[in-house]
Motif scaffolding. Structure first.
Motif, PDB file in Angstrom:
ATOM      1  N   LEU A   1      16.795 -39.961 -28.703  1.00 38.89           N
ATOM      2  CA  LEU A   1      17.862 -40.951 -28.865  1.00 38.89           C
ATOM      3  C   LEU A   1      19.161 -40.289 -29.329  1.00 38.89           C
ATOM      4  CD1 LEU A   1      15.933 -43.945 -30.473  1.00 38.89           C
ATOM      5  CD2 LEU A   1      16.992 -43.875 -28.207  1.00 38.89           C
ATOM      6  N   ALA A   2      19.039 -39.328 -30.236  1.00 41.18           N
ATOM      7  CA  ALA A   2      20.224 -38.617 -30.716  1.00 41.18           C
ATOM      8  C   ALA A   2      20.891 -37.827 -29.588  1.00 41.18           C
ATOM      9  CB  ALA A   2      19.847 -37.692 -31.869  1.00 41.18           C
ATOM     10  N   VAL A   3      20.089 -37.182 -28.761  1.00 45.57           N
ATOM     11  CA  VAL A   3      20.633 -36.428 -27.623  1.00 45.57           C
ATOM     12  C   VAL A   3      21.309 -37.388 -26.637  1.00 45.57           C
ATOM     13  CG1 VAL A   3      20.002 -35.016 -25.621  1.00 45.57           C
ATOM     14  CG2 VAL A   3      19.039 -34.482 -27.864  1.00 45.57           C
ATOM     15  N   ALA A   4      20.676 -38.530 -26.397  1.00 51.84           N
ATOM     16  CA  ALA A   4      21.269 -39.515 -25.494  1.00 51.84           C
ATOM     17  C   ALA A   4      22.590 -40.030 -26.054  1.00 51.84           C
ATOM     18  CB  ALA A   4      20.298 -40.676 -25.267  1.00 51.84           C
ATOM     19  N   ALA A   5      22.625 -40.319 -27.356  1.00 46.10           N
ATOM     20  CA  ALA A   5      23.862 -40.795 -27.986  1.00 46.10           C
ATOM     21  C   ALA A   5      24.954 -39.740 -27.891  1.00 46.10           C
ATOM     22  CB  ALA A   5      23.599 -41.182 -29.440  1.00 46.10           C
ATOM     23  N   LEU A   6      24.593 -38.482 -28.142  1.00 43.03           N
ATOM     24  CA  LEU A   6      25.567 -37.394 -28.058  1.00 43.03           C
ATOM     25  C   LEU A   6      26.095 -37.240 -26.628  1.00 43.03           C
ATOM     26  CD1 LEU A   6      27.043 -35.080 -29.482  1.00 43.03           C
ATOM     27  CD2 LEU A   6      25.087 -33.617 -28.915  1.00 43.03           C
ATOM     28  N   ALA A   7      25.196 -37.274 -25.662  1.00 43.88           N
ATOM     29  CA  ALA A   7      25.608 -37.147 -24.258  1.00 43.88           C
ATOM     30  C   ALA A   7      26.531 -38.304 -23.853  1.00 43.88           C
ATOM     31  CB  ALA A   7      24.380 -37.103 -23.355  1.00 43.88           C
ATOM     32  N   LEU A   8      26.199 -39.518 -24.276  1.00 39.94           N
ATOM     33  CA  LEU A   8      27.048 -40.669 -23.951  1.00 39.94           C
ATOM     34  C   LEU A   8      28.399 -40.588 -24.658  1.00 39.94           C
ATOM     35  CD1 LEU A   8      24.335 -43.466 -23.968  1.00 39.94           C
ATOM     36  CD2 LEU A   8      25.717 -42.761 -21.999  1.00 39.94           C
ATOM     37  N   ALA A   9      28.394 -40.124 -25.907  1.00 39.22           N
ATOM     38  CA  ALA A   9      29.649 -39.985 -26.643  1.00 39.22           C
ATOM     39  C   ALA A   9      30.548 -38.939 -25.975  1.00 39.22           C
ATOM     40  CB  ALA A   9      29.377 -39.613 -28.095  1.00 39.22           C
ATOM     41  N   ILE A  10      29.968 -37.837 -25.544  1.00 36.59           N
ATOM     42  CA  ILE A  10      30.745 -36.807 -24.846  1.00 36.59           C
ATOM     43  C   ILE A  10      31.253 -37.354 -23.510  1.00 36.59           C
ATOM     44  CG2 ILE A  10      30.585 -34.560 -23.683  1.00 36.59           C
ATOM     45  CD1 ILE A  10      28.661 -33.725 -25.988  1.00 36.59           C
ATOM     46  N   SER A  11      30.398 -38.089 -22.810  1.00 34.57           N
ATOM     47  CA  SER A  11      30.824 -38.708 -21.546  1.00 34.57           C
ATOM     48  C   SER A  11      31.992 -39.654 -21.774  1.00 34.57           C
ATOM     49  CB  SER A  11      29.670 -39.486 -20.910  1.00 34.57           C
ATOM     50  OG  SER A  11      28.607 -38.646 -20.612  1.00 34.57           O
ATOM     51  N   TYR A  12      31.903 -40.459 -22.811  1.00 36.08           N
ATOM     52  CA  TYR A  12      32.976 -41.400 -23.127  1.00 36.08           C
ATOM     53  C   TYR A  12      34.262 -40.642 -23.434  1.00 36.08           C
ATOM     54  CZ  TYR A  12      35.559 -45.191 -25.314  1.00 36.08           C
ATOM     55  OH  TYR A  12      36.524 -46.108 -25.638  1.00 36.08           O
ATOM     56  N   LEU A  13      34.154 -39.588 -24.229  1.00 37.08           N
ATOM     57  CA  LEU A  13      35.327 -38.775 -24.562  1.00 37.08           C
ATOM     58  C   LEU A  13      35.966 -38.185 -23.304  1.00 37.08           C
ATOM     59  CD1 LEU A  13      37.126 -37.373 -26.711  1.00 37.08           C
ATOM     60  CD2 LEU A  13      35.477 -35.497 -26.652  1.00 37.08           C
ATOM     61  N   LEU A  14      35.145 -37.642 -22.417  1.00 38.69           N
ATOM     62  CA  LEU A  14      35.664 -37.065 -21.180  1.00 38.69           C
ATOM     63  C   LEU A  14      36.337 -38.116 -20.303  1.00 38.69           C
ATOM     64  CD1 LEU A  14      32.782 -34.578 -20.282  1.00 38.69           C
ATOM     65  CD2 LEU A  14      35.074 -34.022 -21.163  1.00 38.69           C
ATOM     66  N   ILE A  15      35.743 -39.300 -20.237  1.00 32.16           N
ATOM     67  CA  ILE A  15      36.336 -40.382 -19.442  1.00 32.16           C
ATOM     68  C   ILE A  15      37.681 -40.788 -20.022  1.00 32.16           C
ATOM     69  CG2 ILE A  15      36.078 -42.808 -18.782  1.00 32.16           C
ATOM     70  CD1 ILE A  15      33.015 -42.216 -18.635  1.00 32.16           C
ATOM     71  N   ARG A  16      37.744 -40.937 -21.357  1.00 32.75           N
ATOM     72  CA  ARG A  16      39.004 -41.306 -22.017  1.00 32.75           C
ATOM     73  C   ARG A  16      40.085 -40.247 -21.779  1.00 32.75           C
ATOM     74  NH1 ARG A  16      40.125 -46.259 -23.872  1.00 32.75           N
ATOM     75  NH2 ARG A  16      41.469 -45.269 -25.398  1.00 32.75           N
ATOM     76  N   LEU A  17      39.687 -38.979 -21.923  1.00 36.83           N
ATOM     77  CA  LEU A  17      40.653 -37.910 -21.696  1.00 36.83           C
ATOM     78  C   LEU A  17      41.136 -37.870 -20.248  1.00 36.83           C
ATOM     79  CD1 LEU A  17      39.113 -35.001 -23.813  1.00 36.83           C
ATOM     80  CD2 LEU A  17      41.182 -36.342 -24.322  1.00 36.83           C
ATOM     81  N   SER A  18      40.214 -38.060 -19.311  1.00 40.93           N
ATOM     82  CA  SER A  18      40.627 -38.038 -17.912  1.00 40.93           C
ATOM     83  C   SER A  18      41.503 -39.238 -17.570  1.00 40.93           C
ATOM     84  CB  SER A  18      39.415 -37.989 -16.992  1.00 40.93           C
ATOM     85  OG  SER A  18      38.711 -39.208 -17.020  1.00 40.93           O
ATOM     86  N   ASN A  19      41.293 -40.381 -18.232  1.00 40.75           N
ATOM     87  CA  ASN A  19      42.157 -41.540 -18.010  1.00 40.75           C
ATOM     88  C   ASN A  19      43.564 -41.308 -18.545  1.00 40.75           C
ATOM     89  OD1 ASN A  19      40.180 -42.969 -16.707  1.00 40.75           O
ATOM     90  ND2 ASN A  19      39.569 -44.152 -18.497  1.00 40.75           N
ATOM     91  N   ARG A  20      43.668 -40.525 -19.602  1.00 42.88           N
ATOM     92  CA  ARG A  20      44.997 -40.187 -20.136  1.00 42.88           C
ATOM     93  C   ARG A  20      45.727 -39.194 -19.232  1.00 42.88           C
ATOM     94  NH1 ARG A  20      44.009 -39.199 -26.498  1.00 42.88           N
ATOM     95  NH2 ARG A  20      43.577 -41.351 -27.048  1.00 42.88           N
ATOM     96  N   ILE A  21      44.970 -38.230 -18.731  1.00 39.44           N
ATOM     97  CA  ILE A  21      45.583 -37.188 -17.905  1.00 39.44           C
ATOM     98  C   ILE A  21      45.901 -37.712 -16.509  1.00 39.44           C
ATOM     99  CG2 ILE A  21      45.195 -34.938 -16.831  1.00 39.44           C
ATOM    100  CD1 ILE A  21      43.453 -34.256 -19.296  1.00 39.44           C
TER     101      ILE A  21
END
Length: 145
Positions: free
Chosen positions: A123-143
């Motif tokens: 569950l921790a790995v899944a949460a980390l992977a989703l959090a990183i995915s969310y961060l990447l999506i947010r950053l790509s939406n800004r760029i």
């Protein structure tokens, strides 16, 4: 009949089917949310007013939080469907947020007596992977707005 299978007409038909299915799913999800809220109210009233001592919960708070989070997840799913109906695209950011809430719910209500240690690690790995995915999506939406 041949006219129906032309690309433009066929794609219009597919679009119509997608809209109908999305609307049916929205209505079904609204029913599920309503029933879930009703169920939550029954559980809360029963635990608060009918069990001794009054004002305390018979169920653990984690189970009650799980019921609240179920409704929140259902609302996020409804938001996903309505966003699709509005823009006719799947918004990956909403999907990732919904998945993150679902994983967070599992972590919050995690019972170590029922599961192995490896389950909480997963569950921790899944949460980390989703959090990183969310961060990447947010950053790509800004760029790339």
């Amino acid at each position: 009949m041949k006219r129906m299978f032309k690309d433009e007409n066929f794609l219009r038909f597919i679009h119509l089917v997608e809209n109908i299915v999305s609307k049916i799913l929205s209505i079904a999800l609204i029913v599920v949310i309503g029933v879930s809220i009703f169920d939550l109210m029954i559980v809360l009233c029963k635990d608060l007013f009918t069990t001794e001592p009054f004002g305390f919960f018979d169920k653990t708070l984690l189970e009650l939080f799980g019921l609240f989070l179920n409704i929140l997840i259902a609302l996020e799913l409804l938001e996903n469907i309505t966003a699709y109906l509005r823009k006719h695209i799947v918004q990956v950011e909403l999907v990732v947020v919904t998945a993150l809430i679902a994983v967070a719910r599992k972590i919050i209500i995690f019972d170590p007596a029922k599961y192995e240690k490896s389950d909480i690690i997963a569950l921790a790995v899944a949460a980390l992977a989703l959090a990183i995915s969310y961060l990447l999506i947010r950053l790509s939406n800004r760029i790339f707005p």
